[in-house]
Design a protein around this motif. Structure first.
Motif, PDB file in Angstrom:
ATOM      1  N   THR A 168       8.000 -12.822  17.544  1.00 44.89           N
ATOM      2  CA  THR A 168       9.386 -13.244  17.758  1.00 44.89           C
ATOM      3  C   THR A 168      10.300 -12.652  16.683  1.00 44.89           C
ATOM      4  OG1 THR A 168       8.944 -15.334  16.603  1.00 44.89           O
ATOM      5  CG2 THR A 168       8.793 -15.357  18.999  1.00 44.89           C
ATOM      6  N   ILE A 169       9.804 -12.591  15.453  1.00 41.70           N
ATOM      7  CA  ILE A 169      10.613 -12.004  14.380  1.00 41.70           C
ATOM      8  C   ILE A 169      10.820 -10.509  14.620  1.00 41.70           C
ATOM      9  CG2 ILE A 169      10.594 -11.444  11.913  1.00 41.70           C
ATOM     10  CD1 ILE A 169       9.393 -14.258  11.442  1.00 41.70           C
ATOM     11  N   LEU A 170       9.771  -9.797  15.052  1.00 37.90           N
ATOM     12  CA  LEU A 170       9.933  -8.374  15.368  1.00 37.90           C
ATOM     13  C   LEU A 170      10.950  -8.175  16.492  1.00 37.90           C
ATOM     14  CD1 LEU A 170       6.220  -7.160  15.220  1.00 37.90           C
ATOM     15  CD2 LEU A 170       8.053  -6.511  13.646  1.00 37.90           C
ATOM     16  N   TYR A 210       0.831  -1.208   0.000  1.00 36.11           N
ATOM     17  CA  TYR A 210       0.000   0.000   0.000  1.00 36.11           C
ATOM     18  C   TYR A 210       0.867   1.260   0.000  1.00 36.11           C
ATOM     19  CZ  TYR A 210      -2.904   3.803   1.633  1.00 36.11           C
ATOM     20  OH  TYR A 210      -3.522   5.027   1.756  1.00 36.11           O
ATOM     21  N   LEU A 211       1.855   1.306   0.876  1.00 34.88           N
ATOM     22  CA  LEU A 211       2.709   2.496   0.961  1.00 34.88           C
ATOM     23  C   LEU A 211       3.461   2.718  -0.343  1.00 34.88           C
ATOM     24  CD1 LEU A 211       4.115   2.113   4.595  1.00 34.88           C
ATOM     25  CD2 LEU A 211       2.228   3.573   3.815  1.00 34.88           C
ATOM     26  N   LYS A 212       3.965   1.655  -0.924  1.00 30.99           N
ATOM     27  CA  LYS A 212       4.698   1.771  -2.182  1.00 30.99           C
ATOM     28  C   LYS A 212       3.768   2.239  -3.306  1.00 30.99           C
ATOM     29  CE  LYS A 212       7.916  -0.837  -4.995  1.00 30.99           C
ATOM     30  NZ  LYS A 212       8.492  -2.135  -5.274  1.00 30.99           N
ATOM     31  N   LYS A 213       2.576   1.647  -3.376  1.00 31.77           N
ATOM     32  CA  LYS A 213       1.622   1.991  -4.442  1.00 31.77           C
ATOM     33  C   LYS A 213       1.182   3.450  -4.342  1.00 31.77           C
ATOM     34  CE  LYS A 213      -2.657   0.337  -6.515  1.00 31.77           C
ATOM     35  NZ  LYS A 213      -3.662  -0.735  -6.527  1.00 31.77           N
ATOM     36  N   THR A 214       1.005   3.947  -3.120  1.00 33.04           N
ATOM     37  CA  THR A 214       0.523   5.315  -2.917  1.00 33.04           C
ATOM     38  C   THR A 214       1.660   6.321  -2.721  1.00 33.04           C
ATOM     39  OG1 THR A 214       0.271   4.961  -0.533  1.00 33.04           O
ATOM     40  CG2 THR A 214      -1.664   4.523  -1.933  1.00 33.04           C
ATOM     41  N   LYS A 215       2.889   5.818  -2.789  1.00 32.94           N
ATOM     42  CA  LYS A 215       4.068   6.681  -2.601  1.00 32.94           C
ATOM     43  C   LYS A 215       4.028   7.399  -1.246  1.00 32.94           C
ATOM     44  CE  LYS A 215       4.904   7.429  -7.536  1.00 32.94           C
ATOM     45  NZ  LYS A 215       4.089   6.454  -8.117  1.00 32.94           N
ATOM     46  N   THR A 216       3.575   6.674  -0.247  1.00 32.69           N
ATOM     47  CA  THR A 216       3.491   7.188   1.117  1.00 32.69           C
ATOM     48  C   THR A 216       4.723   6.709   1.871  1.00 32.69           C
ATOM     49  OG1 THR A 216       1.086   7.053   1.008  1.00 32.69           O
ATOM     50  CG2 THR A 216       2.065   7.215   3.205  1.00 32.69           C
ATOM     51  N   LEU A 217       5.468   7.626   2.474  1.00 33.24           N
ATOM     52  CA  LEU A 217       6.719   7.266   3.144  1.00 33.24           C
ATOM     53  C   LEU A 217       6.596   7.156   4.660  1.00 33.24           C
ATOM     54  CD1 LEU A 217       9.162   9.488   1.056  1.00 33.24           C
ATOM     55  CD2 LEU A 217       8.562   7.069   0.718  1.00 33.24           C
ATOM     56  N   LYS A 218       5.487   7.633   5.198  1.00 34.04           N
ATOM     57  CA  LYS A 218       5.288   7.603   6.649  1.00 34.04           C
ATOM     58  C   LYS A 218       3.911   7.025   6.939  1.00 34.04           C
ATOM     59  CE  LYS A 218       7.988  11.836   7.227  1.00 34.04           C
ATOM     60  NZ  LYS A 218       9.069  11.511   8.102  1.00 34.04           N
ATOM     61  N   ALA A 219       3.832   6.217   7.997  1.00 31.49           N
ATOM     62  CA  ALA A 219       2.543   5.607   8.334  1.00 31.49           C
ATOM     63  C   ALA A 219       2.496   5.277   9.818  1.00 31.49           C
ATOM     64  CB  ALA A 219       2.318   4.340   7.513  1.00 31.49           C
ATOM     65  N   ILE A 220       1.280   5.280  10.328  1.00 31.89           N
ATOM     66  CA  ILE A 220       0.999   4.816  11.685  1.00 31.89           C
ATOM     67  C   ILE A 220       0.066   3.626  11.524  1.00 31.89           C
ATOM     68  CG2 ILE A 220      -0.003   5.392  13.932  1.00 31.89           C
ATOM     69  CD1 ILE A 220       0.432   8.396  13.124  1.00 31.89           C
ATOM     70  N   HIS A 221       0.604   2.433  11.731  1.00 29.28           N
ATOM     71  CA  HIS A 221      -0.221   1.222  11.643  1.00 29.28           C
ATOM     72  C   HIS A 221      -0.629   0.830  13.060  1.00 29.28           C
ATOM     73  CE1 HIS A 221      -1.641  -2.791  11.158  1.00 29.28           C
ATOM     74  NE2 HIS A 221      -0.571  -3.322  11.703  1.00 29.28           N
ATOM     75  N   LEU A 222      -1.923   0.627  13.239  1.00 25.84           N
ATOM     76  CA  LEU A 222      -2.462   0.232  14.544  1.00 25.84           C
ATOM     77  C   LEU A 222      -3.158  -1.111  14.432  1.00 25.84           C
ATOM     78  CD1 LEU A 222      -4.128   3.643  15.466  1.00 25.84           C
ATOM     79  CD2 LEU A 222      -1.998   2.742  16.398  1.00 25.84           C
ATOM     80  N   ALA A 240       3.495  -5.247  17.406  1.00 25.81           N
ATOM     81  CA  ALA A 240       3.127  -4.232  16.412  1.00 25.81           C
ATOM     82  C   ALA A 240       1.771  -3.617  16.704  1.00 25.81           C
ATOM     83  CB  ALA A 240       3.157  -4.832  15.013  1.00 25.81           C
ATOM     84  N   GLU A 241       1.401  -3.510  17.974  1.00 26.12           N
ATOM     85  CA  GLU A 241       0.120  -2.868  18.293  1.00 26.12           C
ATOM     86  C   GLU A 241       0.107  -1.442  17.761  1.00 26.12           C
ATOM     87  OE1 GLU A 241       0.079  -3.337  22.511  1.00 26.12           O
ATOM     88  OE2 GLU A 241       1.533  -1.779  22.844  1.00 26.12           O
ATOM     89  N   ILE A 242       1.257  -0.790  17.841  1.00 26.57           N
ATOM     90  CA  ILE A 242       1.471   0.474  17.144  1.00 26.57           C
ATOM     91  C   ILE A 242       2.805   0.333  16.427  1.00 26.57           C
ATOM     92  CG2 ILE A 242       2.392   1.578  19.227  1.00 26.57           C
ATOM     93  CD1 ILE A 242       1.358   4.243  18.012  1.00 26.57           C
ATOM     94  N   PHE A 243       2.774   0.557  15.123  1.00 33.15           N
ATOM     95  CA  PHE A 243       3.927   0.285  14.263  1.00 33.15           C
ATOM     96  C   PHE A 243       4.103   1.505  13.363  1.00 33.15           C
ATOM     97  CE2 PHE A 243       5.889  -1.482  10.450  1.00 33.15           C
ATOM     98  CZ  PHE A 243       6.827  -2.382  10.950  1.00 33.15           C
TER      99      PHE A 243
END
Length: 192
Positions: free
Chosen positions: A178-180, A100-112, A147-150
């Motif tokens: 565990t990977i995070l 999504y970020l790549k497609k929309t050229k968005t460089l910053k995001a708050i994922h909840l 990743a509750e807030i990422f």
């Protein structure tokens, strides 16, 4: 808060829970000016009709070499099969977020996560205004991330997380958490 980044939720392959729809209402009240995006399967769009969010169909995002690699991994799982489906979807969200970020050229995001309410924003805003390109998320213990807030501040750190996931996902009992945690310990592009 006028957000420097969209608030993004990812609900893959499941109907929205009531708590999640309530969370969206709360975020609309707390942050009326912030862009809010839910990435989900098109078949669930109707269930969000009163949510005042931009809906993005997972099916519209396409795929890339990272998602293709992840989906090709034949993970062995020793616990209940439903848990593998759950952990696969919680991990796959990072690939959808990247697409999504790549497609929309968005460089910053708050994922909840759907059960998370963003109340205090100063620390979030400081990290997103930083010139440092990194992903930020909480640590639950020395070896577990959450990743509750990422936060995403630049695509390269997220891309490097996807590469790391693909290198490690085949290991039995590995989850996104565990990977995070490992990635926090190994990469300067991951911060808590």
């Amino acid at each position: 808060m006028e957000s420097p980044a969209p608030l993004i939720w990812i609900e893959a392959d499941r109907k929205p829970a009531k708590y999640f729809l309530n969370s969206l209402k709360i975020h609309n009240e707390l942050f009326p000016l912030a862009k809010k995006v839910v990435i989900t399967n098109r078949k669930y769009f109707e269930l969000y009709k009163n949510s005042k969010v931009e809906l993005i169909a997972i099916e519209s995002l396409g795929t890339d070499k990272y998602l293709n690699k992840f989906e090709s991994i034949n993970k062995k799982w020793f616990a209940i099969e439903n848990q593998l489906i759950y952990w696969t979807n919680t991990t796959k969200r990072f690939f959808y977020l990247y697409l999504y970020l790549k497609k929309t050229k968005t460089l910053k995001a708050i994922h909840l996560e759907g059960d998370c309410i963003l109340i205090v924003t100063k620390n979030v805003l400081d990290k997103l205004k930083s010139p440092r390109k990194a992903i930020y998320y909480p640590r639950q213990s020395a070896s577990v991330g959450c990743a509750e807030i990422f936060l995403v501040n630049g695509l390269e750190p997220l891309e490097n997380l996807l590469k790391y996931i693909n290198l490690n996902w085949s290991e039995p009992e590995k989850t996104d958490m565990t990977i995070l945690g490992e990635f926090l310990n190994k990469s300067e592009q991951a911060q808590n």
